[in-house]
Enzyme design. Structure first.
Site, PDB file in Angstrom:
ATOM      1  N   ASP A  59     -20.264  34.947  37.095  1.00 37.44           N
ATOM      2  CA  ASP A  59     -19.617  34.554  38.346  1.00 37.44           C
ATOM      3  C   ASP A  59     -18.252  35.237  38.392  1.00 37.44           C
ATOM      4  O   ASP A  59     -17.812  35.810  37.397  1.00 37.44           O
ATOM      5  CB  ASP A  59     -19.520  33.028  38.489  1.00 37.44           C
ATOM      6  CG  ASP A  59     -18.595  32.367  37.482  1.00 37.44           C
ATOM      7  OD1 ASP A  59     -18.396  32.936  36.390  1.00 37.44           O
ATOM      8  OD2 ASP A  59     -18.084  31.277  37.777  1.00 37.44           O
ATOM      9  N   TYR A  61     -14.280  36.340  38.448  1.00 35.08           N
ATOM     10  CA  TYR A  61     -13.064  35.903  37.773  1.00 35.08           C
ATOM     11  C   TYR A  61     -12.380  34.849  38.641  1.00 35.08           C
ATOM     12  O   TYR A  61     -12.414  34.932  39.868  1.00 35.08           O
ATOM     13  CB  TYR A  61     -12.119  37.086  37.561  1.00 35.08           C
ATOM     14  CG  TYR A  61     -12.685  38.187  36.693  1.00 35.08           C
ATOM     15  CD1 TYR A  61     -13.062  37.943  35.378  1.00 35.08           C
ATOM     16  CD2 TYR A  61     -12.825  39.482  37.180  1.00 35.08           C
ATOM     17  CE1 TYR A  61     -13.567  38.953  34.569  1.00 35.08           C
ATOM     18  CE2 TYR A  61     -13.322  40.510  36.382  1.00 35.08           C
ATOM     19  CZ  TYR A  61     -13.696  40.234  35.079  1.00 35.08           C
ATOM     20  OH  TYR A  61     -14.196  41.229  34.288  1.00 35.08           O
ATOM     21  N   PHE A  72     -17.383  42.160  37.009  1.00 40.26           N
ATOM     22  CA  PHE A  72     -16.529  42.714  35.944  1.00 40.26           C
ATOM     23  C   PHE A  72     -15.318  43.495  36.452  1.00 40.26           C
ATOM     24  O   PHE A  72     -14.411  43.794  35.681  1.00 40.26           O
ATOM     25  CB  PHE A  72     -17.333  43.600  34.969  1.00 40.26           C
ATOM     26  CG  PHE A  72     -18.388  42.853  34.223  1.00 40.26           C
ATOM     27  CD1 PHE A  72     -18.059  41.949  33.222  1.00 40.26           C
ATOM     28  CD2 PHE A  72     -19.741  43.032  34.525  1.00 40.26           C
ATOM     29  CE1 PHE A  72     -19.042  41.241  32.530  1.00 40.26           C
ATOM     30  CE2 PHE A  72     -20.725  42.335  33.837  1.00 40.26           C
ATOM     31  CZ  PHE A  72     -20.366  41.446  32.839  1.00 40.26           C
ATOM     32  N   HIS A 180     -23.510  39.807  25.352  1.00 38.08           N
ATOM     33  CA  HIS A 180     -22.497  39.906  26.404  1.00 38.08           C
ATOM     34  C   HIS A 180     -21.233  40.577  25.855  1.00 38.08           C
ATOM     35  O   HIS A 180     -20.926  40.447  24.666  1.00 38.08           O
ATOM     36  CB  HIS A 180     -22.169  38.495  26.910  1.00 38.08           C
ATOM     37  CG  HIS A 180     -21.438  38.474  28.195  1.00 38.08           C
ATOM     38  ND1 HIS A 180     -20.067  38.592  28.273  1.00 38.08           N
ATOM     39  CD2 HIS A 180     -21.877  38.345  29.468  1.00 38.08           C
ATOM     40  CE1 HIS A 180     -19.696  38.542  29.540  1.00 38.08           C
ATOM     41  NE2 HIS A 180     -20.767  38.394  30.288  1.00 38.08           N
TER      42      HIS A 180
END
Length: 216
Positions: A59, A61, A72, A180
């Site tokens: 989701d 920032y 990202f 991740h």
């Protein structure tokens, strides 16, 4: 199918109406990110017909001056830890310095769909919009991408993204998966996974233009 047509079809469904009723309340009563007009920014920069690579995020920032609708990516000088690790792996994988200004728009314009599976968030509250309907929307996006009759690379980082693999069964597509890039898991399989060179090797093997990851 163009994204506008896809949205038109989704907007007729009950879940989508409930999702946007909730979003209207959230944006009215709380500070949420990204800005309303950037919710679909990823699709505006990388329309379905241009998609060559898909990178899934979780989701947006949730701090000011960060999220702008691309997974990202940030529009500020202070890089979040996951993005720092992505740049670190890029440089290690490709053996070249990368322009680390935080803004990944240059990738989106080359056909890299930077797709969060949840497209909004309340300020300071990670995952606060995970149960309002976005997952159904983005799952339907993934299903639509899966149907595209040409090779696409899907890069899955972390268990939430890897869980989406069940929606991908088109043999033309290529799936790359690893841990991740977050500090909690980057050293357990993200570093050294070489997703960027693997992507370009696949694209090249299909006669497609490679992605310029280094932005210089």
């Amino acid at each position: 199918m163009e994204f506008q047509n896809f949205i038109l079809e989704e907007s007729k469904k009950d879940y989508y109406k409930k999702l946007f009723d909730t979003l209207n309340e959230e944006y009215e009563n709380y500070t949420c990110y990204p800005a309303r007009n950037s919710l679909f920014h990823a699709f505006q920069l990388t329309p379905f017909e241009n998609v060559k690579v898909v990178i899934f995020g979780q989701d947006p920032y949730h701090e000011p001056n960060q999220a702008h609708g691309l997974a990202f990516s940030v529009l500020c000088d202070k890089l979040p830890p996951s993005l720092k690790n992505i740049y670190k792996e890029m440089e290690s994988d490709l053996g070249k310095p990368v322009n680390q200004n935080g803004d990944l728009t240059y990738l989106a314009k080359q056909g890299v769909l930077l797709l969060n599976t949840v497209l909004s968030v309340r300020e300071g509250q990670a995952n606060s919009h995970k149960n309002i309907g976005w997952q159904e929307f983005t799952d339907n996006v993934i299903k639509k991408l899966n149907e595209i009759d040409r090779p696409i690379v899907f890069i899955l980082w972390g268990s939430q993204s890897i869980n989406k693999k069940k929606l991908l069964n088109n043999p033309k597509h290529f799936i790359i998966e690893s841990n991740h890039p977050s500090p909690l898991s980057a050293y357990r399989g993200f570093f050294g996974s070489k997703p960027f060179s693997k992507t370009n090797e696949f694209l090249k093997s299909k006669g497609l233009e490679e992605i310029n990851w280094i932005n210089n």
